[in-house]
Motif scaffolding. Structure first.
Motif, mmCIF file in Angstrom:
data_model
loop_
_atom_site.group_PDB
_atom_site.id
_atom_site.type_symbol
_atom_site.label_atom_id
_atom_site.label_comp_id
_atom_site.label_asym_id
_atom_site.label_seq_id
_atom_site.Cartn_x
_atom_site.Cartn_y
_atom_site.Cartn_z
ATOM 1 N N PHE A 7 29.274 118.135 28.781
ATOM 2 C CA PHE A 7 30.232 118.907 29.574
ATOM 3 C C PHE A 7 29.554 119.627 30.727
ATOM 4 O O PHE A 7 30.062 119.626 31.854
ATOM 5 N N THR A 8 28.395 120.242 30.471
ATOM 6 C CA THR A 8 27.719 120.964 31.544
ATOM 7 C C THR A 8 27.216 120.003 32.621
ATOM 8 O O THR A 8 27.245 120.342 33.804
ATOM 9 N N PHE A 9 26.786 118.795 32.238
ATOM 10 C CA PHE A 9 26.355 117.833 33.244
ATOM 11 C C PHE A 9 27.529 117.378 34.101
ATOM 12 O O PHE A 9 27.426 117.300 35.325
ATOM 13 N N ILE A 10 28.651 117.084 33.464
ATOM 14 C CA ILE A 10 29.839 116.645 34.209
ATOM 15 C C ILE A 10 30.334 117.769 35.122
ATOM 16 O O ILE A 10 30.682 117.527 36.279
ATOM 17 N N ALA A 11 30.342 119.006 34.607
ATOM 18 C CA ALA A 11 30.763 120.144 35.429
ATOM 19 C C ALA A 11 29.815 120.333 36.606
ATOM 20 O O ALA A 11 30.265 120.553 37.742
ATOM 21 N N TYR A 12 28.525 120.227 36.356
ATOM 22 C CA TYR A 12 27.530 120.346 37.424
ATOM 23 C C TYR A 12 27.753 119.280 38.482
ATOM 24 O O TYR A 12 27.774 119.576 39.680
ATOM 25 N N PHE A 13 27.964 118.057 38.078
ATOM 26 C CA PHE A 13 28.130 116.947 39.014
ATOM 27 C C PHE A 13 29.381 117.129 39.870
ATOM 28 O O PHE A 13 29.318 117.107 41.099
ATOM 29 N N PHE A 14 30.525 117.331 39.234
ATOM 30 C CA PHE A 14 31.774 117.403 39.981
ATOM 31 C C PHE A 14 31.907 118.679 40.805
ATOM 32 O O PHE A 14 32.385 118.636 41.943
ATOM 33 N N LEU A 15 31.483 119.809 40.263
ATOM 34 C CA LEU A 15 31.596 121.052 41.024
ATOM 35 C C LEU A 15 30.687 121.054 42.247
ATOM 36 O O LEU A 15 31.061 121.572 43.303
ATOM 37 N N THR A 16 29.524 120.447 42.116
ATOM 38 C CA THR A 16 28.627 120.369 43.264
ATOM 39 C C THR A 16 29.210 119.470 44.349
ATOM 40 O O THR A 16 29.180 119.809 45.541
ATOM 41 N N GLY A 37 28.764 125.424 40.300
ATOM 42 C CA GLY A 37 28.069 124.157 40.089
ATOM 43 C C GLY A 37 26.580 124.351 39.865
ATOM 44 O O GLY A 37 25.980 123.699 39.006
ATOM 45 N N ILE A 38 25.971 125.266 40.596
ATOM 46 C CA ILE A 38 24.550 125.537 40.425
ATOM 47 C C ILE A 38 24.284 126.215 39.087
ATOM 48 O O ILE A 38 23.298 125.903 38.406
ATOM 49 N N VAL A 39 25.164 127.103 38.672
ATOM 50 C CA VAL A 39 25.025 127.728 37.351
ATOM 51 C C VAL A 39 25.147 126.667 36.256
ATOM 52 O O VAL A 39 24.385 126.688 35.273
ATOM 53 N N ALA A 40 26.071 125.740 36.416
ATOM 54 C CA ALA A 40 26.203 124.656 35.443
ATOM 55 C C ALA A 40 24.945 123.787 35.420
ATOM 56 O O ALA A 40 24.519 123.329 34.359
ATOM 57 N N MET A 41 24.328 123.560 36.564
ATOM 58 C CA MET A 41 23.089 122.784 36.627
ATOM 59 C C MET A 41 21.964 123.492 35.873
ATOM 60 O O MET A 41 21.249 122.876 35.088
ATOM 61 N N VAL A 42 21.816 124.782 36.109
ATOM 62 C CA VAL A 42 20.768 125.545 35.424
ATOM 63 C C VAL A 42 21.021 125.553 33.917
ATOM 64 O O VAL A 42 20.087 125.390 33.119
ATOM 65 N N LEU A 43 22.265 125.704 33.518
ATOM 66 C CA LEU A 43 22.611 125.676 32.100
ATOM 67 C C LEU A 43 22.310 124.308 31.488
ATOM 68 O O LEU A 43 21.759 124.221 30.385
ATOM 69 N N PHE A 44 22.634 123.241 32.210
ATOM 70 C CA PHE A 44 22.338 121.897 31.721
ATOM 71 C C PHE A 44 20.838 121.703 31.540
ATOM 72 O O PHE A 44 20.392 121.192 30.505
ATOM 73 N N ILE A 45 20.053 122.096 32.531
ATOM 74 C CA ILE A 45 18.600 121.942 32.439
ATOM 75 C C ILE A 45 18.054 122.734 31.262
ATOM 76 O O ILE A 45 17.228 122.243 30.486
ATOM 77 N N LEU A 47 19.658 123.707 28.469
ATOM 78 C CA LEU A 47 20.070 123.103 27.204
ATOM 79 C C LEU A 47 19.327 121.805 26.915
ATOM 80 O O LEU A 47 18.919 121.548 25.774
ATOM 81 N N ALA A 48 19.133 120.986 27.943
ATOM 82 C CA ALA A 48 18.419 119.722 27.753
ATOM 83 C C ALA A 48 16.967 119.976 27.376
ATOM 84 O O ALA A 48 16.435 119.334 26.462
ATOM 85 N N LEU A 49 16.316 120.900 28.068
ATOM 86 C CA LEU A 49 14.920 121.188 27.750
ATOM 87 C C LEU A 49 14.777 121.831 26.372
ATOM 88 O O LEU A 49 13.800 121.564 25.662
ATOM 89 N N ALA A 50 15.735 122.645 25.975
ATOM 90 C CA ALA A 50 15.696 123.221 24.628
ATOM 91 C C ALA A 50 15.793 122.114 23.580
ATOM 92 O O ALA A 50 15.073 122.139 22.565
#
Length: 91
Positions: A7-16, A37-45, A47-50
């Motif tokens: 969800f965060t990746f899709i939100a990051y992609f579309f909002l950007t 969109g940038i906040v969603a990108m940071v959240l995605f990164i 979560l993925a790194l965690a």
């Protein structure tokens, strides 16, 4: 967490993309859409790194490579992680 990451990746992609389109056409509130969109990108990164660093299936060098990829090429590394890497890495 599986659905949250997608969800965060899709939100990051579309909002950007929507924010950039709004900015090019001088539509109001484009800065807010881009910021979300940038906040969603940071959240995605994050979560993925965690998820990557919790994994016991890969070694430290691969974790380092995923980290560099996520920080420098977040869009392409995110797609690669969601399609190919996650099946192998996630516990």
């Amino acid at each position: 967490m599986k659905d949250t990451l997608k969800f965060t990746f899709i939100a990051y992609f579309f909002l950007t993309i929507i924010g950039a389109f709004m900015k090019l056409n001088h539509i109001s509130y484009s800065q807010i859409v881009m910021a979300i969109g940038i906040v969603a990108m940071v959240l995605f990164i994050f979560l993925a790194l965690a998820e990557i660093y919790k994994s016991t299936k890969i070694e430290g060098t691969e974790k380092f490579m995923w980290t560099v990829g996520m920080l420098l090429f977040s869009f392409f590394a995110g797609i690669a992680y969601l399609i190919w890497g996650r099946k192998r890495i996630a516990t």
